[in-house]
Scaffold this active site. Structure first.
Site, short mmCIF file in Angstrom:
data_model
loop_
_atom_site.label_atom_id
_atom_site.label_comp_id
_atom_site.label_asym_id
_atom_site.label_seq_id
_atom_site.Cartn_x
_atom_site.Cartn_y
_atom_site.Cartn_z
N GLU A 128 0.83 -1.21 0.00
CA GLU A 128 0.00 0.00 0.00
C GLU A 128 0.86 1.26 0.00
OE1 GLU A 128 -4.03 -1.46 2.37
OE2 GLU A 128 -2.20 -1.02 3.51
N GLN A 129 1.94 1.24 0.79
CA GLN A 129 2.83 2.38 0.83
C GLN A 129 3.55 2.56 -0.50
OE1 GLN A 129 2.93 4.58 3.29
NE2 GLN A 129 4.39 5.86 2.18
N SER A 146 8.09 4.57 6.01
CA SER A 146 6.86 5.24 6.46
C SER A 146 6.44 4.74 7.83
CB SER A 146 5.73 5.00 5.46
OG SER A 146 4.50 5.49 5.97
N HIS A 148 3.55 4.80 8.90
CA HIS A 148 2.26 4.13 8.78
C HIS A 148 2.42 2.61 8.73
CE1 HIS A 148 -0.58 7.44 8.50
NE2 HIS A 148 0.28 8.08 7.73
N ASP A 155 -3.45 9.51 10.73
CA ASP A 155 -3.92 10.75 10.13
C ASP A 155 -5.36 10.93 10.58
OD1 ASP A 155 -1.50 11.04 8.86
OD2 ASP A 155 -2.18 10.16 6.98
N GLU A 201 2.50 18.90 9.68
CA GLU A 201 1.25 18.16 9.50
C GLU A 201 0.55 18.04 10.85
OE1 GLU A 201 1.90 14.39 7.63
OE2 GLU A 201 2.54 15.27 5.72
N TRP A 203 -2.32 17.09 11.47
CA TRP A 203 -3.24 15.95 11.50
C TRP A 203 -2.54 14.61 11.66
CZ3 TRP A 203 -1.63 18.72 7.33
CH2 TRP A 203 -0.99 18.02 6.31
N HIS A 204 -1.22 14.61 11.57
CA HIS A 204 -0.45 13.35 11.63
C HIS A 204 0.10 13.19 13.06
CE1 HIS A 204 2.26 10.22 9.76
NE2 HIS A 204 2.87 10.44 10.90
#
Length: 279
Positions: A128-129, A146, A148, A155, A201, A203-204
């Site tokens: 996905e990344q 990442s 994530h 996020d 960011e 939101w992160h």
């Protein structure tokens, strides 16, 4: 002369008030600066007297992945296996380290702002990344670099406020000021792009756990700066916590009068140990 100075000061106050009211996020950050200074998370180095040696393989200390540093310099190990679990039957999967504290954070956001916090992205597989990176190589991290992929980064957004607009919401401002109390940090803060490699960011958010989140927030550090601050082999105290970054292949030296010992690999070759001081 005094009259002129007073007039100048009054005009200056009016101008500053106007600027702050016209820029709610700037007002919020100004308030946040003073509020954060009230936190009592002063980190100090401990005198290394009467330390006890442990071998990590001979302990039953629990571990998690909360303090892994993942960025352009430090990629995930090839053998990395993420500790994932579903969050409250939501089909959203997160790292097990943050499940309880994220629940507390979302409850606090709703209670304090009336908004429901949503997640647009948490865990991403390598594939996905890779797909995201191919679509947007300028802003997305390379696969393997990442956060994530650790399930530790989220996020977040609320209705009508996502991405850069998130900080303009009451929830975004609450997250900015209070997420550290729940073990989270703003992973990519303002004016730190030269360190993180990522623009601001709001939101992160990233889970690191307590007391680390409060130390980072109090000092306006990034995760990179915090890990660099923790010199290998040194022992630190903050409130009733003990923190130490040590080589897992050598004897782990810690005070004897501690409990609730747990650790996380930091992905730089060391582990970060967190414990409570026995009072």
């Amino acid at each position: 002369t005094i009259y002129i100075i007073l007039c100048f000061l009054i005009l200056l106050i009016i101008l500053l008030s106007f600027l702050l009211l016209k820029n709610p996020d700037l007002l919020y950050k100004t308030q946040s600066l003073f509020l954060r200074s009230e936190n009592h998370y002063e980190i100090e180095e401990l005198n290394k007297n009467e330390l006890k040696a442990f071998q990590i393989e001979n302990t039953d200390w629990p571990s998690n992945q909360s303090l892994m540093l993942v960025n352009n310099e430090y990629s995930l190990p090839e053998n990395f296996s993420v500790d994932l679990a579903e969050y409250r039957d939501s089909t959203v999967f997160m790292n097990t380290a943050l499940l309880d504290d994220y629940a507390l954070l979302t409850e606090a956001v709703t209670k304090q702002t009336g908004d429901k916090l949503y997640v647009s992205s948490v865990y991403r597989s390598y594939e996905e990344q890779e797909e995201i990176y191919e679509e947007d190589p300028i802003y997305a991290n390379k696969p393997g670099h990442s956060e994530h992929q650790t399930g530790l980064a989220l996020d977040v957004y609320v209705e009508s406020f996502s991405g850069p607009a998130f900080i303009k919401s009451k929830a975004g401002q609450f997250i900015d000021q209070h997420c550290a109390e729940y073990g989270f940090i703003i992973r990519y803060p303002e004016n730190k792009e030269d360190i993180t490699g990522i623009p601001y960011e709001a939101w992160h958010i990233r889970y690191v756990g307590l007391p680390h989140s409060m130390i980072i927030a109090k000092n306006f550090w990034t995760l990179e700066e915090y890990i660099n601050f923790l010199e290998p082999g040194h022992i630190y105290t903050v409130n009733d916590y003990i923190i130490s970054r040590q080589n897992p292949n050598q004897d782990i030296l810690l005070p004897d009068s501690i409990s609730d010992i747990h650790y996380s690999y930091d992905n730089t070759g060391y582990i970060i140990i967190t414990a409570r001081v026995n009072n």
